[in-house]
Design an enzyme around this catalytic site. Structure first.
Site, PDB file in Angstrom:
ATOM      1  N   GLU A 172       8.265   4.639   8.577  1.00 17.82           N
ATOM      2  CA  GLU A 172       8.058   4.614  10.022  1.00 17.82           C
ATOM      3  C   GLU A 172       8.398   5.937  10.697  1.00 17.82           C
ATOM      4  O   GLU A 172       8.065   6.152  11.852  1.00 17.82           O
ATOM      5  CB  GLU A 172       8.887   3.481  10.639  1.00 17.82           C
ATOM      6  N   GLN A 222       2.764   8.358   3.135  1.00 19.42           N
ATOM      7  CA  GLN A 222       3.459   7.638   4.205  1.00 19.42           C
ATOM      8  C   GLN A 222       3.533   8.481   5.473  1.00 19.42           C
ATOM      9  O   GLN A 222       3.295   7.993   6.571  1.00 19.42           O
ATOM     10  CB  GLN A 222       4.876   7.270   3.757  1.00 19.42           C
ATOM     11  N   GLY A 229       0.827  -1.201   0.000  1.00 19.20           N
ATOM     12  CA  GLY A 229       0.000   0.000   0.000  1.00 19.20           C
ATOM     13  C   GLY A 229       0.860   1.248   0.000  1.00 19.20           C
ATOM     14  O   GLY A 229       0.370   2.371  -0.048  1.00 19.20           O
TER      15      GLY A 229
END
Ligand SMILES: Cc1cc2nc3c(=O)[nH]c(=O)nc-3n(C[C@H](O)[C@H](O)[C@H](O)COP(=O)(O)OP(=O)(O)OC[C@H]3O[C@@H](n4cnc5c(N)ncnc54)[C@H](O)[C@@H]3O)c2cc1C
Ligand code: SF4
Lengths: 714, 330
Positions: free
Chosen positions: A679, A612, A468
């Site tokens: 992240e 993201q 994704g």
């Protein structure tokens, strides 16, 4: 931006696979049309600790369509762990249904295989278990005396924290708590698996293809080359799909037993009990500083839990080893064995939770020192990683903080907590610094060039995954750049173990590793072409193919870290700024705006990169607002068992998130200058929010999430 | 899920006949609660009689000068109907705070009244729960009870009723019209419709077996100027209330002449704050009076191990809801 006219990396083009996704043509693991498919449904234990003393499968077996009921009694014998408390990793074997022992509530204790999903589901409820139940260890406080030092990630220290604290003018000693959370990707874990002459074929939802193949091979004691795993599309993973989970093994065990392909889709409730979790952490932070804000000591001690038979810990203390300059530093981790599922990596494991503790504590220190929290962080910057004395490949944390402060209007914050309001709302600003390792891993790829109508078409193949994140798109852009052809002429094929090996998606290494692997394959292709073409003034790739008389060309390449990379500490950095409005009475708060400034190398596609970071910020906001999995205090099951009770943030909670990328290409990190962003976005967001809540109200919230209930009691 | 039969009733009579002829049968509204519970094996009907498409899907003027809401009408259509928004804005506000647009589109008014508690022990069949399985014990009493009741609970059950719509209906003093399988009809005052758990928590309400809710009758338009529904929850939408307050005031010549106050998330039924209502009548709207009303309202609260926060939260919520209602410019 239109993908088709674009060339190369750096453009915010739309996803190349976007149309397939919105039209439902992109196939996910459980959507493949496989002939003779049957369905397996897992059965979960209803106790947290004990033994199964009897199983009655007769009623289930008598149901229409039921092909098999498998329990520990008739399950195939699988590989077993060689030692107790095996450290769980992405390649660990997954023995399941191998004994009558129950280690946690919801553990798989059997499965039903039937012609239809409904039949399997219904029959699964009819299998009757009798247990010899023991009192489970499910109380965090009571388990503390059993804490032990984990095998991996041992303690770390430099200097002497005690003397560092002794020489400080101002000290802090506080404990921060983060709850159990769950990954919950939208796509449920699933597998369609089959056996054919000892060969396994699996349509899976996995982040790492090669590791999944290894787990399957090792668990069934077969050769990895007999295992084919395919995950062309993955609907999110957040770490829960790094490793093949027990349902993968169960589905294949079922397929072997009934001789037909089997689909196993984990239910949403089983996503709580059977696909791991982020553990609860209690983190004690001690900080010492001189009056001018210079740090003299920092220690970070984390206490978490693991299952009674496997070890996993997210290393919350990592961030405290490297983010700020301090001569005296110590980090420890301890684990308590409990009758809960083994935890496993969830988005920014260690950093997401560790940064909540560290960045909250830094904020508290700034107030104690009467310093601007931005300036306090800047003061303690370091360009050398203090934990290993390696220089950072690049570190623009101060620049992120400075630019963020300017763009956010940081100078307008209430300097004294609780002094700014808007009607019934108290207004506050918070800041946090963020870091996340930006690894680059050995990656291979293959590129196939074809000349058609004087145009070069390229197909890239690698076992990388797109969970994704946008891998398809950035890889099409990379190939376009290195073969010098439009994106429209590039086809990307991912997620198949028959393709060259990559490290898969995880740990924020995907973009850097995959793109460099693709680059290496393309560079090899161009090199081969130039050799074949010999002396020519052809420059375009098409002309080179014509000059070499080639209609097709295949090339493989591998990219891997070099000495320069190994000599440096490679991290992405960022700063998060948040404005919250807290209701002065009811304990409810809203995030009014958030700004994330990120320094994370070359941005291959601003659009997918933006996704993201804002996704990370939303997940970080989830940590702050409501996300938590609650353990029932007497029985040890999760009382949050669906999305109705496990609250992730909604749009109304979030307001605006802005993202700024500092222009940067980190050529030490890798040739293309890319660093991870998957992240970085979540890291320290919860602290930024909690710090803003303090600024608004004067209430220091040290336990996540900041529910109205906790706010009102404070 | 267990296999079941499905019957689509097109008229009330069909529905009533169908239920009379069958054991283990249940009416099906939008299915947003019942089907979820069937998947969890909590509800185990053998026959589902769909009543969401009955011929009475309407809002009509009634003899009392108010409006009657058909049971089969959807929550969305009800809350957004001009008659409701204009005449009962408190009801509209409460209904629109519930669930999500998609769920409200499916949910019916009848089903909303009969939605069951969100107590986690009720949902998990391996746990004890007197409501689901009489006599098995109440898991929440000594367990995870942060979301449970502070009023009117018994040792048999400490669950709360989850509906937002019902809190407004309690403040508005609506009545519920029902019809029995034998054709007889009766009306039930809203405050008597749901019940306290006592020693039989398996019964959420005072309906008799097979009775069909046909309508909800609203009195004359009420609290059209001063109203507020305050819902405190863990996220800004798509979450049940930790505490909610429906507050309606009628103010004439600077004096409160009528007050409707009810709380959600605190009891086995929508909790009408009768003493606070009585106190407010005849007073001038002021924070001091609102605080006294809140004190009276929470006087009898009895907290459990993990829900003590509901008392301060409830008190703040009552005061805030009254302040907002008072300040509202219709
Ligand atoms: C995730 C989620 C979040 C939610 N959040 C909220 C919230 O924040 N606030 C809130 O108030 N609600 C919330 N709800 C609940 C929702 O409002 C109810 O599920 C809905 O109102 C039920 O209506 P229904 O028509 O779908 O009922 P059904 O599920 O069809 O039926 C419910 C019960 O009513 C019975 N029944 C239905 N119609 C009749 C009738 N005419 N006569 C007699 N019996 C009948 C059925 O037999 C069944 O027992 C939420 C639901 C979900 C799933
Ligand atoms: S509170 Fe009521 S619903 Fe919950 S466990 Fe107890 S009896 Fe069951």
């Amino acid at each position: 931006m239109n993908s088709y006219t674009s060339k190369g990396t750096g453009n915010p083009i739309n996803r190349v696979e976007g149309k397939l996704k919105v039209t439902g043509m992109a196939k996910y693991a459980s959507e493949f049309n496989v002939k003779d498919l049957v369905y397996a449904q897992g059965i979960n234990s209803t106790i947290a600790k004990g033994r199964i003393t009897a199983v009655d499968t007769s009623e289930a077996e008598a149901q229409k369509g039921v092909l098999a009921v498998i329990t520990f009694k008739n399950a195939e014998k699988l590989a077993q762990y060689e030692k107790d408390l095996h450290p769980l990793s992405t390649t660990s074997i997954q023995p399941v249904l191998q004994s009558n022992e129950v280690h946690y509530y919801g553990e798989y204790v059997g499965m039903v295989v039937a012609e239809t999903f409904e039949q399997a589901q219904y029959a699964a409820r009819l299998v009757k278990y009798t247990y010899d139940e023991s009192k489970p260890d499910i109380d965090f406080q009571a388990s503390k005396p059993k804490a032990y030092k984990p095998t991996e990630q041992s303690d770390y220290s430099r200097g002497d924290v005690a003397s560092g604290l002794a020489e400080a003018d101002v000290t802090l000693d506080e404990t921060y708590v983060t709850p159990i959370e769950h990954h919950h990707p939208m796509e449920l874990h699933a597998l369609i698996g089959s056996w054919n002459n000892g060969n396994v074929q699996a349509y899976a939802s996995q982040q790492m293809i090669d590791n999944a193949a290894k787990t399957i091979a090792d668990t069934f004691k077969i050769d990895k080359k007999n295992v084919r795993v395919m995950s062309p599309y993955v609907g999110g993973g957040f770490g829960s799909k790094l490793a093949a989970k027990q349902h993968v093994i169960l589905a294949l065990m079922a397929s072997k037993a009934v001789g037909r392909p089997v689909q196993f889709t984990v239910t949403r409730t089983q996503m709580f009990t059977n696909t791991n979790l982020r553990q609860r952490n209690e983190q004690r932070i001690q900080i010492g500083a001189k009056k001018d804000g210079t740090l003299t000591a920092l220690s970070h001690d984390t206490l978490s839990h693991t299952s009674t038979y496997e070890q996993y810990q997210e290393s919350c203390g990592t961030v405290s080893k490297m983010l700020y300059k301090t001569p005296n530093n110590s980090v420890t981790h301890r684990l308590m064995p409990m009758n809960l599922q083994t935890p496993f990596a969830m988005r920014a494991p260690g950093e997401a939770t560790g940064s909540f503790a560290l960045e909250s504590a830094m904020d508290e220190m700034a107030y104690k020192l009467d310093m601007d929290p931005v300036e306090f962080r800047i003061k303690n910057d370091t360009q050398v990683d203090p934990s290993n004395d390696k220089p950072f490949s690049s570190r623009l944390l101060n620049e992120c903080l400075r630019l963020g402060a300017k763009e956010f209007g940081w100078e307008n914050r209430p300097k004294t907590p609780g002094t700014m309001s808007e009607g019934n709302w108290l207004v506050g600003y918070g800041v946090s610094g963020a870091s996340r390792r930006a690894p680059f891993m050995k990656t291979s790829a293959k590129v196939i060039l074809e000349l058609k109508d004087n145009k070069v078409y390229a197909t890239l193949q690698m076992d990388a995954t797109d969970i994704g994140t946008g891998s398809y798109t950035i890889l099409a852009q990379t190939v376009s750049e290195y073969l010098d052809i439009p994106v429209a002429q590039v086809d990307v094929e991912l997620g198949d173990s028959e393709y060259p090996v990559t490290p898969g998606s995880g740990g924020s290494w995907g973009a850097a590793s995959f793109a460099n692997g693709a680059r290496a394959a393309c560079e090899q292709a161009m090199k081969d072409l130039k050799v074949k073409a010999g002396a020519t003034d052809a420059t375009s790739t098409a002309a080179l193919m014509q000059a070499s008389n080639l209609n097709t060309l295949e090339a493989e390449g591998t990219a891997e870290p070099d000495e320069e990379y190994k000599a440096h500490s490679v991290f992405s950095f960022g700063a998060n700024f948040t404005e919250v409005w807290v209701d002065k009475d009811t304990g409810v708060f809203r995030i009014k705006r958030m700004l994330n400034v990120a320094s994370c190398g070359k941005i291959l596609n601003p659009k997918t990169a933006f996704g993201q970071i804002i996704g990370g910020c939303a997940m970080g906001a989830g940590m702050a607002i409501a996300e938590r999995t609650e353990v029932e205090p007497n029985y040890g099951n999760f009382i949050t068992r669906s999305f109705a009770d496990y609250h992730v943030p909604v749009n109304l909670d979030m307001a605006n998130i802005d993202v700024i990328y500092l222009p940067e290409e980190d050529k030490i990190a890798n040739k293309m200058g890319i660093k991870g962003i998957g992240e970085l976005g979540i890291t320290s967001v919860a602290a930024s929010i909690a710090n803003a809540v303090f600024n608004a109200t004067g209430k220091r919230m040290r336990e996540l999430p900041l529910t109205p209930e906790k706010m009102i009691l404070k | 899920m267990r296999p079941f039969n499905y019957i689509a009733a097109k008229t009330r009579q069909e529905a009533l006949t169908a239920i009379q002829e069958r054991e283990e049968a249940k009416y099906l509204g939008g299915g947003t609660n019942l089907v979820d519970l069937m998947k969890e094996d909590v509800e185990r009907p053998e026959h589902l009689i769909e009543v969401a498409d009955l011929d009475n899907d309407r809002i009509t003027a009634n003899a009392a000068g108010g409006y009657t809401l058909a049971a089969a009408k959807s929550n969305s259509a009800t809350a957004n109907a001009p008659e409701i928004r204009k005449n009962y804005p408190l009801l509209s506000m409460a209904m629109l705070s519930a669930a999500t647009a998609q769920i409200r589109n499916m949910a019916t008014n009848g089903g909303n009244l009969l939605q069951r508690t969100r107590c986690p022990y009720f949902f998990e069949t391996s746990m004890p729960c007197n409501k689901r399985e009489p006599g098995s014990g109440c898991g929440a009493l000594e367990g995870a009870n942060a979301k449970h009741a502070i009023f009117g609970w018994s040792k048999s059950c400490v669950a709360t009723h989850p509906s937002d719509m019902c809190v407004a209906l309690a403040a508005l003093e609506a009545t519920v019209s029902v019809q029995a399988p034998d054709g007889s009809e009766r009306t039930i005052d809203f405050t008597d419709f749901h019940r306290l758990p006592g020693s039989s928590p398996e019964k959420d309400n005072t309906l008799e077996p097979g009775e069909l809710i046909t309508a909800i009758d609203l009195p004359k338009p009420q609290f059209t100027e001063h109203y507020h529904y305050l819902k405190i929850r863990e996220r800004s939408s798509y979450a049940f209330a930790l505490i909610s307050v429906a507050a309606g005031l009628k103010i004439r010549g600077g004096i409160i002449t009528d007050a409707g106050l009810a709380m959600g998330g605190v009891a086995h039924k929508p909790w009408k704050l009768t003493s606070a209502e009585a106190y407010l009548i005849g007073k001038k709207p002021s924070t001091t009076h609102f605080e006294e009303a809140a004190r009276l309202a929470l006087e009898d609260a009895q907290t459990l191990a993990y829900n003590a926060y509901k008392v301060p939260m409830g008190s703040k919520a009552i005061v805030r809801a009254l302040e907002q209602a008072y300040a509202k410019k219709a």
